[in-house]
Design a protein around this motif. Structure first.
Motif, short mmCIF file in Angstrom:
data_model
loop_
_atom_site.label_atom_id
_atom_site.label_comp_id
_atom_site.label_asym_id
_atom_site.label_seq_id
_atom_site.Cartn_x
_atom_site.Cartn_y
_atom_site.Cartn_z
N ASN A 71 9.70 -0.38 -3.37
CA ASN A 71 9.02 0.88 -3.26
C ASN A 71 7.77 0.57 -4.35
O ASN A 71 6.50 0.85 -4.31
N GLN A 72 8.16 0.21 -5.45
CA GLN A 72 7.26 -0.49 -6.60
C GLN A 72 6.34 -1.40 -6.35
O GLN A 72 5.03 -1.17 -6.30
N LEU A 73 6.82 -2.35 -5.38
CA LEU A 73 5.77 -3.35 -4.78
C LEU A 73 4.98 -3.11 -3.83
O LEU A 73 4.06 -3.79 -3.40
N THR A 74 5.50 -2.03 -3.07
CA THR A 74 4.97 -1.72 -1.83
C THR A 74 4.05 -0.32 -1.90
O THR A 74 3.38 0.14 -0.76
N LEU A 75 3.91 0.08 -3.12
CA LEU A 75 3.38 1.47 -3.16
C LEU A 75 1.82 1.45 -2.57
O LEU A 75 1.08 0.23 -2.88
N ALA A 76 1.29 2.63 -2.29
CA ALA A 76 -0.03 2.65 -1.68
C ALA A 76 -0.86 3.70 -2.13
O ALA A 76 -0.13 5.05 -2.11
N TRP A 77 -1.93 3.76 -2.79
CA TRP A 77 -2.44 4.85 -3.37
C TRP A 77 -4.04 4.94 -3.13
O TRP A 77 -4.69 5.96 -3.59
N ASP A 78 -4.51 3.84 -2.49
CA ASP A 78 -6.09 3.78 -2.45
C ASP A 78 -6.75 4.96 -1.70
O ASP A 78 -7.76 5.31 -2.01
N ALA A 79 -5.78 5.68 -0.71
CA ALA A 79 -6.81 6.77 0.03
C ALA A 79 -6.94 7.65 -0.86
O ALA A 79 -7.99 8.68 -0.70
N TYR A 80 -6.48 8.25 -2.29
CA TYR A 80 -6.64 8.82 -2.87
C TYR A 80 -7.91 8.67 -3.75
O TYR A 80 -8.78 9.54 -3.62
N TYR A 81 -8.32 7.36 -3.91
CA TYR A 81 -9.72 7.10 -4.46
C TYR A 81 -10.61 7.16 -3.47
O TYR A 81 -11.73 7.64 -3.56
#
Lengths: 266, 271
Positions: A71-81
């Motif tokens: 999960n740490q290696l596949t996290l995705a957060w860019d949509a928030y930016y």
């Protein structure tokens, strides 16, 4: 060669930015660890009397440790930016640069995950030294396959998240869409429990989505649950199909979105 | 201001908070669509939480001695306290880190109002009060299914321990947010609370040894939901209730001490 140099510079810049926010990075890391740790705690207690659906206490421990790492290696957060950039206008100067903003995002992902993934790996190794239950069998061939599967999973989640974020060109409710995907993913990707423990109907639904390929498949490859050639082949074929699909979705949304965005601003 | 008698100071504090919230309400009523969105999101997350518990109970008949509906009643308490956080703490004290970084705290300190009171309760997210209501409704629904409805004494104990739990959570937020006076680059410190509060979803007794030690004694977060839910399910011993109230009072006193120390350290951006 130019691209390699560009990426080296971008990753270095992102790495240095993260270094400035060391405390914040550690806090995000803790946040990623507690939820699987709590799930493990509950399953550990439930399976104290004996294995459930073939999972004994040790199997749960290995499963959820692998979940934390993958999960740490596949996290995705860019949509928030992206959502914020579109709403506050920061998207404009990113578009004015001679490079697609997705490259900056990819470099940011590489830098962050090298750092935090490394930290999780060290944590796992240290715990494995004292706690035999979380040791997974040494099997370099399978670990290499798992590394490929993790890379593909990270790419699927990244493109899915990036494309969802770009829907911000049309709607202001992107965050609700992300919440919906995140909530469904908790069950369908195997975050709360291994997929085999879900009700059969939910398992069938999960199989029709990309979620299991982003977490459960790499995790089971790593722990050795997905051991038969057929399992592994099915997993990689599914990953390839969903990767192609989300890449296509990203390209479509990006091109259409830019035209739409330009029309609003123009 | 401290020369005033306690009664007058309390009246002044209540009047200040009431005036702030009235202004806040008038502003929020302009964004009623947010209410529907927030309600949908709460119902969605509540449903997922109940489904998670249902998943556990496919394999077991009790979690740390609690039955399915008792755990759901606890989830209602969890959601209620989460609503307290979202409605009252995050919009107020949760913005302290940003205030210190941007220098806005100077403007607050220059006001004649008591800074801890003002910072903590200057703003509320009115729509998230629905989370509190929905949480209590879920608890009531679950209790009806257990067949053991709490009597008036149990409800009184529930309300008292719930208030104590809210006070403890407030103290945790003040402690976390005060870190910003020592370390400036912790803009996501509230995530630390979110991470640890996750543990309060399930009864404290459900965790195995090491985790129980962590969540019950080291970071006593598991108590915040387990104790009020114990009052509802007839598990609460008077000694535990009294301890909780004492811990809440001690936490509030410590909070006050910590705040004073922190604010004395604060020298603004130029210092």
């Amino acid at each position: 060669m130019t691209w390699l140099r560009r990426y080296a510079a971008l990753v270095r810049a992102a790495w240095l930015v993260d270094l400035q926010y060391r405390a914040a990075v550690v806090i995000w890391l803790l946040w990623g660890i507690t939820e699987p740790a709590i799930s493990l705690g509950i399953w550990w207690a439930i399976s104290a009397a004996g294995p459930v659906a073939g999972y004994a206490q040790g199997d749960f421990a290995r499963y959820f440790f692998a979940v934390i790492l993958v999960n740490q290696l596949t996290l995705a957060w860019d949509a928030y930016y992206i959502d914020r950039w579109i709403r506050n206008g920061e998207m404009n100067f990113r578009l004015a640069r001679p490079m697609n903003p997705i490259h900056e995002a990819i470099a940011d992902n590489i830098a962050y995950k090298l750092r935090t993934g490394g930290m999780v790996l060290v944590l796992w190794l240290v715990l494995a030294a004292v706690w035999t239950a979380v040791r997974i069998p040494v099997h370099p061939g399978r670990w290499a396959l798992a590394a490929v599967a993790i890379l593909a999973a990270a790419a699927i989640r990244f493109l899915n998240n990036f494309a969802t974020g770009l829907l911000g060109f049309w709607t202001t409710r992107v965050l609700a869409l992300l919440d919906l995907q995140f909530g469904l993913g908790l069950f369908l990707s195997g975050r709360i429990a291994p997929i085999e423990l879900l009700p059969p109907a939910v398992q069938r639904i999960a199989a029709l989505t990309w979620f299991p390929y982003t977490l459960a498949f790499p995790v089971e490859l790593l722990t050795g649950t997905a051991a038969t050639t057929a399992d592994v082949a099915r997993g990689f074929i599914g990953q390839a199909a969903w990767l192609a699909l989300w890449l296509g979705a990203y390209l479509l949304v990006w091109r259409r979105g830019l035209r739409h965005y330009g029309a609003v601003g123009g | 201001m401290s020369a005033l008698p306690l009664g007058a100071r309390l009246r002044r504090a209540v009047a200040l908070v009431a005036a702030l919230w009235r202004a806040n309400l008038a502003e929020e009523l302009q964004y009623r669509a947010n209410f529907v969105a927030s309600l949908f999101s709460t119902v969605f997350w509540l449903a997922l939480a109940v489904l998670t518990v249902a998943l556990f109970f496919r394999q077991t008949t009790s979690l740390g001695g609690w039955s399915f509906w008792e755990v759901v009643a606890l989830l209602g308490v969890f959601n209620t306290l989460a609503g307290v956080v979202e409605a009252f703490l995050r919009p107020g004290i949760g913005r302290l880190v940003e205030d210190v970084r941007s220098g806005a705290l100077d403007l607050v300190l220059a006001r004649p109002a008591e800074p801890q009171l003002y910072i903590s309760f200057r703003r509320i997210d009115i729509w998230r009060i629905a989370d509190i209501v929905l949480g209590l409704a879920l608890s009531a629904f679950a209790l009806a299914h257990t067949g053991h409805l709490p009597g008036p004494g149990a409800i009184l104990a529930f309300l008292a321990t719930l208030a104590a739990a809210a006070a403890i959570i407030y103290a945790i937020w003040i402690a976390l947010m005060s870190l910003t006076f020592w370390f400036v680059a912790v803009e996501n410190v509230s995530v630390l609370f979110d991470a640890v509060y996750e543990a309060a979803r399930y009864p404290a007794s459900a965790y195995p040894g090491a985790l129980r030690f962590l969540f019950v004694y080291l970071i006593p977060i598991a108590w915040t939901t387990t104790i009020p839910a114990s009052a509802l399910t007839g598990r609460l011993r008077p000694a535990a209730a009294a301890t909780t109230l004492a811990v809440a009072l001690a936490a509030l006193a410590l909070t006050r001490l910590l705040w004073r120390t922190a604010i004395r350290r604060y020298t603004s951006a130029g210092g």
